[in-house]
Design an enzyme around this catalytic site. Sequence first.
Site, short mmCIF file in Angstrom:
data_model
loop_
_atom_site.label_atom_id
_atom_site.label_comp_id
_atom_site.label_asym_id
_atom_site.label_seq_id
_atom_site.Cartn_x
_atom_site.Cartn_y
_atom_site.Cartn_z
N GLU A 249 0.87 -1.17 0.00
CA GLU A 249 0.00 0.00 0.00
C GLU A 249 0.91 1.23 0.00
O GLU A 249 1.59 1.51 0.99
CB GLU A 249 -0.91 0.02 1.22
CG GLU A 249 -1.91 1.18 1.19
CD GLU A 249 -2.83 1.20 2.39
OE1 GLU A 249 -3.21 2.32 2.81
OE2 GLU A 249 -3.15 0.12 2.92
N CYS A 283 -2.05 8.94 3.34
CA CYS A 283 -1.81 8.63 1.93
C CYS A 283 -3.05 8.85 1.07
O CYS A 283 -2.93 9.07 -0.12
CB CYS A 283 -1.30 7.19 1.78
SG CYS A 283 -2.31 5.95 2.59
#
Length: 480
Positions: A249, A283
Site C-alpha cells: 500500500e 496517503c
Amino acid sequence: MENTKMLIGGDAVSAASGATFEVTAPASGAVLGQVPRAGATDVDRAVRAAARGFDDWYRLRPAEREAALLRAAELVAREGHERFLDTLIDESGSTVTKARGEIAYTVDLLRTAAGEARRLYGETFPNDDPRRISMVIREPLGVVAVVSPYNAPLSLLTKMCAFPLAAGNSLVIKPSEETPLTALAFGRLLLDAGVPPAAVSVVTGFGAECGAELINHPGVRCIALTGSTNTGIAVGQSALGRMRRMQLELGGKSALLVLRDADPQQAAKIAAQGIFTHAGQICMANSRIVVEREIYQPFIAALKAEAESLYLGDLRDERTVYGPLINARAVEKVLEHVREAVAGGAELLTGGELQQGLVVKPTVLLEPPRTCSAWREESFGPVTSVVAADDLEQAIELANDSEYGLSAAVLTHNLQWGLHAARRIASGAVHIGMHAFQSNALAPIGGVGLSGVGRSGGHYSTEEFTEVKWISADVGSLPR
C-alpha cells in the site's frame, strides 16, 4: 528516558551489536526513549523464531486463533488508552482526537480479523471423469515481513498484522524508525492476548541495516509494506527477484471532485478535513481538488477561510486539528513543493510557510502547473492544489491526470453523476459525498498504478496472505 528492548521469539532483547537510537517527539523535540538498532544478526534471529512460531500458531484450531485475536481486541478496548494514547501523541505527533480514533479502529480491525480465522473458504469443482474429485484449499504462506509506516503507527500496523495472523501466518514486524515504541507496545499486546511468543517478533532499526535485511531474508515468504512509492518499488523489485508474495500500500495523490450542485461552504469543510487532518500525513488525503467552474470562486473563498480558522494548540487539546510533520526532511519537502509550484505560476491562496517548529501552515495552491511536484507527487503534508473544470467530463479527466490511484472522492447530491465519476476514475476506492480517506475494516484498501499492489482489509487480506492449493483424488482407485 526509557530504554526499550526489541521482541524476538517472546524475549525482550538488545541489538547484537549493542547499538541503539533515540526516538524523539516531533512536537517538542524531546527524547522519548532509546531502542535497539537492529542489524542482520537480529533480523536472522527474528525470522528463525517466526519460522518456529509458524508451526505453533498455524497448528492451533481456527477457533483458538479467533479467540486470541478477540482477546487482543478486548485488551485494546479496555486498556488501549493506557497502553497507546500517550505514545501515539508523543511519538507520531497525533492529536488526541486522531490517537483515540486509531485506538477505536484497532479494536474494530482485531474483531474483524478474528472472524476471518473461521472463513478461509475453499471450493470444489467438477471433473469429466466421475471417479475423480477436485478441491481447492487455502493455506497460510509462512513468515510475513511487515514493514509499517509512521503516520498511523497503531491502526495501520494492526491492519497489516491481524489479517495475516488470522490466516495462520507468523510475523516479523519492522516499524518505521520514527515510531518504534507504538509497534513494540502492539507486539506485547499480541503476546498478552495469547499469540505464541515465537509467532510475533518486532525488530527496530533503519531501512538499509534492518528493513532491507528483513525483506531479503530467505526465510520470509511474503512482504507487507505500507510506505512511499519509491520504497515500494525497491521492495517490489527485490520480492520479484526472489518470487515472493507482496502486498504494497503505497503513495497517493487523491483527487476530490466538487461538482456544481455541491454547497461551497459544506464542500470546503469536507475538503479541509480531507487534507489538513494529521497535517496531511495520510496517503489518501485529497491533495488535488477539482471544482466545477460555476462554484469555483465561492469554494476557494470558503476553503481559505476554513484553512485559516483551523486551531493549532497542544496536541492533547480537544480543539487542536493538526500538528507537526514527522521530521525536518518532511518539512523541507513540503515547502519545496510549494516554492516550485509558485515559481511555475501557481497562486498561493494561503499558507506555504512554517507556523512553528515542524508545523507547516495549512496551504492551498490555485491552478499549479500540471507538471509541478505539488500536482504530480505525494507531498505528504498540509498542501492541496485546486483547479477549475468546465464540466464533469473534464473533472474526471483531471482526476485521472496522475500515476497514482489510491482513493478519490466526489462531492455531489446527484447520485448519477457521482456513480458515473466513480466508474470512470482510475482508483482503488471512490467515495461519494465525503472526502477521500475513509476507514472500514471490511473494505479492500489498496490502489492502482504507483499506489501499490494488492488489497488489505476483511477477507481480501486473508486471501492475500494465503496460498491456493488444488487437490485432486481418483476415488475409483482407492482401496475398498
